[in-house]
Design a protein around this motif. Structure first.
Motif, PDB file in Angstrom:
ATOM      1  N   GLY A 248      62.668  -8.240  44.197  1.00  0.00           N
ATOM      2  CA  GLY A 248      61.666  -8.918  43.997  1.00  0.00           C
ATOM      3  C   GLY A 248      60.458  -9.247  44.096  1.00  0.00           C
ATOM      4  O   GLY A 248      60.117 -11.481  43.476  1.00  0.00           O
ATOM      5  N   LEU A 249      60.209  -8.906  44.376  1.00  0.00           N
ATOM      6  CA  LEU A 249      59.248  -9.960  45.082  1.00  0.00           C
ATOM      7  C   LEU A 249      57.843  -9.390  44.541  1.00  0.00           C
ATOM      8  O   LEU A 249      57.287  -8.973  43.469  1.00  0.00           O
ATOM      9  CB  LEU A 249      58.282  -9.560  46.260  1.00  0.00           C
ATOM     10  CG  LEU A 249      59.409  -9.741  47.665  1.00  0.00           C
ATOM     11  CD1 LEU A 249      58.466  -8.554  48.777  1.00  0.00           C
ATOM     12  CD2 LEU A 249      59.540 -10.550  47.855  1.00  0.00           C
ATOM     13  N   PRO A 250      57.068 -11.102  44.229  1.00  0.00           N
ATOM     14  CA  PRO A 250      55.634 -10.454  42.986  1.00  0.00           C
ATOM     15  C   PRO A 250      54.189  -9.467  43.383  1.00  0.00           C
ATOM     16  O   PRO A 250      54.412  -9.791  45.000  1.00  0.00           O
ATOM     17  CB  PRO A 250      54.578 -11.695  42.419  1.00  0.00           C
ATOM     18  CG  PRO A 250      55.514 -12.879  43.782  1.00  0.00           C
ATOM     19  CD  PRO A 250      56.909 -11.716  44.565  1.00  0.00           C
ATOM     20  N   VAL A 251      54.075  -8.922  42.425  1.00  0.00           N
ATOM     21  CA  VAL A 251      52.667  -8.070  43.047  1.00  0.00           C
ATOM     22  C   VAL A 251      51.436  -9.222  42.533  1.00  0.00           C
ATOM     23  O   VAL A 251      50.626  -9.681  41.701  1.00  0.00           O
ATOM     24  CB  VAL A 251      52.916  -7.165  42.051  1.00  0.00           C
ATOM     25  CG1 VAL A 251      50.881  -5.989  42.416  1.00  0.00           C
ATOM     26  CG2 VAL A 251      53.937  -6.150  41.850  1.00  0.00           C
ATOM     27  N   ASP A 252      50.965  -8.868  43.566  1.00  0.00           N
ATOM     28  CA  ASP A 252      49.243  -9.015  44.002  1.00  0.00           C
ATOM     29  C   ASP A 252      48.753  -9.108  44.148  1.00  0.00           C
ATOM     30  O   ASP A 252      48.199  -8.718  45.738  1.00  0.00           O
ATOM     31  CB  ASP A 252      49.183 -10.885  44.462  1.00  0.00           C
ATOM     32  CG  ASP A 252      47.918 -11.721  44.439  1.00  0.00           C
ATOM     33  OD1 ASP A 252      47.913 -11.003  43.682  1.00  0.00           O
ATOM     34  OD2 ASP A 252      47.810 -13.071  44.942  1.00  0.00           O
ATOM     35  N   LEU A 253      47.826  -7.493  44.297  1.00  0.00           N
ATOM     36  CA  LEU A 253      46.486  -6.925  44.449  1.00  0.00           C
ATOM     37  C   LEU A 253      45.157  -7.794  44.538  1.00  0.00           C
ATOM     38  O   LEU A 253      44.647  -7.344  45.832  1.00  0.00           O
ATOM     39  CB  LEU A 253      46.142  -5.503  43.482  1.00  0.00           C
ATOM     40  CG  LEU A 253      47.302  -4.456  43.215  1.00  0.00           C
ATOM     41  CD1 LEU A 253      46.911  -4.038  41.839  1.00  0.00           C
ATOM     42  CD2 LEU A 253      47.827  -4.134  44.338  1.00  0.00           C
ATOM     43  N   LYS A 254      44.772  -9.323  44.012  1.00  0.00           N
ATOM     44  CA  LYS A 254      43.713  -9.702  45.178  1.00  0.00           C
ATOM     45  C   LYS A 254      43.911 -10.236  46.343  1.00  0.00           C
ATOM     46  O   LYS A 254      42.990 -10.169  47.500  1.00  0.00           O
ATOM     47  CB  LYS A 254      43.581 -10.426  43.813  1.00  0.00           C
ATOM     48  CG  LYS A 254      42.139  -9.947  42.593  1.00  0.00           C
ATOM     49  CD  LYS A 254      41.030 -11.199  42.498  1.00  0.00           C
ATOM     50  CE  LYS A 254      40.166 -10.219  41.471  1.00  0.00           C
ATOM     51  NZ  LYS A 254      40.727 -11.153  40.313  1.00  0.00           N
TER      52      LYS A 254
END
Ligand code: ATP
Ligand code: MG
Length: 398
Positions: A149-155
């Motif tokens: 359930g970890l949020p994706v953050d590409l930046k």
């Protein structure tokens, strides 16, 4: 056997400027690999250092622990020529194994336990791998997102899972430590550092090692008119610096009597430059004997009176070998920050009786005339004196 999907621990190394080399690249890489092997030898771990496509991989023996991989990574972080050092896992070359390894590595991380924002970054050095890098990113990233359930953050991710597909295997890792950068020691030849007990010369030595020079060290001690403290400091500094190159040698010149003759030979205001020229001439003689092709000093333009442009010119005039001054354009605060970073500052700041303090005139000349200096040297018979001084050096082995 554990049930881990992670495969074997290894250490993955990213090369610095070497990647810009053309035909010579292989030579540089070979030297770098030799330096890495030498640096790791005292650890007593049987490592296998391999060239891969554009990177170097260090494989540890079967059953090696994460601590051992950590020790290897920490040691190679001091070897010039590398920009990044990653503790990685070597995984079989199929999407399923990579997926499992990525999941496990992310799940084990401290960041995941805090629910950190994450990204997956894949690279495919072998284009035959069935998934393209963005497909691999999505496959592994999607699974991590589902599972934890970890949020994706590409930046701006707090946790990054790196996947690098190579010819024979896939490397998966999350962390890295920066390397020293620069070129492999030895690839530029050999030089001799004039090493005081001060702050500047150890930093100068380090900067030139990073440019590929293997260096030896020459220290001038005021003995018999000063204590041995400056020698101990020079010795401690060389020990501290040796981790960047290995095989360092320290030579000490008993310089007190020669300084006394300079003092009695006339012009007080020229004494410091005259002494510096005699140091350089002696260093040149030693350099010829040990086959060093350049001298290195910690001079910075204008820092003290002996370092004005005129006086630097007068010093260059004393010898034929090039004098390398890597700190010439540095401020004292920058030099101190670097000394702190490489661990020499606290040694340099210990009290000692520098041989230069024997010759501190009330007003030092800032525009020394070379003809005047040559007059002094004639009276001293400097050409003969520097050979005698070179004959009297003592080696301190580490
Ligand atoms: P450092 O911090 O390196 O001593 P410094 O700012 O004190 O430098 P100087 O004392 O003028 O500057 O020395 C300039 C350079 O001359 C030094 O960086 C070093 O390379 C060389 N040098 C000075 N003293 C000695 C010494 N006793 N033995 C060997 N080299 C010396
Ligand atoms: Mg000094």
């Amino acid at each position: 056997m554990t049930m881990s999907a992670l495969g074997e621990p290894c250490v993955l190394l990213k090369l610095g400027e070497i990647v810009l080399k053309g035909k010579n690249r292989e030579l540089f890489e070979r030297r770098l690999i030799g330096n890495i092997r030498d640096a790791l030898q005292p650890l007593g771990i049987k490592v296998d250092v391999r060239r891969r496509h554009g990177v170097i991989a260090i494989f540890l023996p079967q059953g090696a622990t994460a601590e051992q991989a950590g020790a290897v990574a920490e040691r190679v972080a001091d070897v010039p020529g590398l920009v990044w050092i990653h503790r990685a896992w070597r995984v079989a070359k199929d999407p399923d194994s990579v997926l499992k390894a990525g999941l496990e590595l992310a799940g084990e991380s401290e960041e995941a336990k805090r629910g950190a924002r994450f990204a997956v970054r894949s690279r495919r050095r072998d284009k035959r791998f069935p998934l393209r890098s963005n497909e691999l990113d999505r496959l592994v990233g999607g699974a991590i997102n589902d599972e934890y359930g970890l949020p994706v953050d590409l930046k701006n991710p707090e946790l990054t899972v790196f996947i690098e597909v190579d010819r024979d295997e896939v490397f998966v890792f999350t962390d890295g430590i920066p390397g020293q950068g620069g070129l492999p020691v030895g690839s530029s030849g050999r030089a001799l550092v004039l090493m005081s007990g001060g702050i500047d010369s150890p930093v100068a030595a380090y900067r030139m090692m990073r440019r590929g020079l293997h260096v030896d060290f020459l220290h001038f001690s005021g003995i018999p008119f000063t204590t041995s403290e400056s020698i101990y400091k020079a010795y401690a500094l060389v020990r501290k610096l040796d981790r960047f190159q290995g095989g360092s040698r320290l030579w000490v010149v008993p310089f007190g009597k020669a300084q006394q003759s300079i003092r009695t030979s006339g012009q007080d205001r020229l004494a410091v430059i005259a002494q510096r020229r005699l140091m350089l001439k002696t260093a040149e003689e030693v350099a010829h004997r040990i086959r060093a092709a350049a001298l290195i000093t910690g001079d910075a333009l204008g820092q003290v009176s002996s370092q004005t442009l005129t006086n630097i010119t007068a010093q260059d005039n004393a010898v034929e070998l090039p004098i390398l001054r890597p700190l010439v354009g540095w401020d004292k605060t920058e030099i101190m920050a670097e000394a702190r970073r490489i661990g020499t500052l606290e040694i340099s700041e210990l009290p000692d009786e520098d041989c230069c303090s024997l010759l501190a005139p009330k007003r030092a000349e800032t525009r020394a005339k070379i003809d005047d200096l040559k007059q002094i040297e004639k009276r001293l018979d400097a050409e003969e004196l520097c050979v005698q001084l070179a004959d009297s050096i003592q080696e301190y082995t580490l």
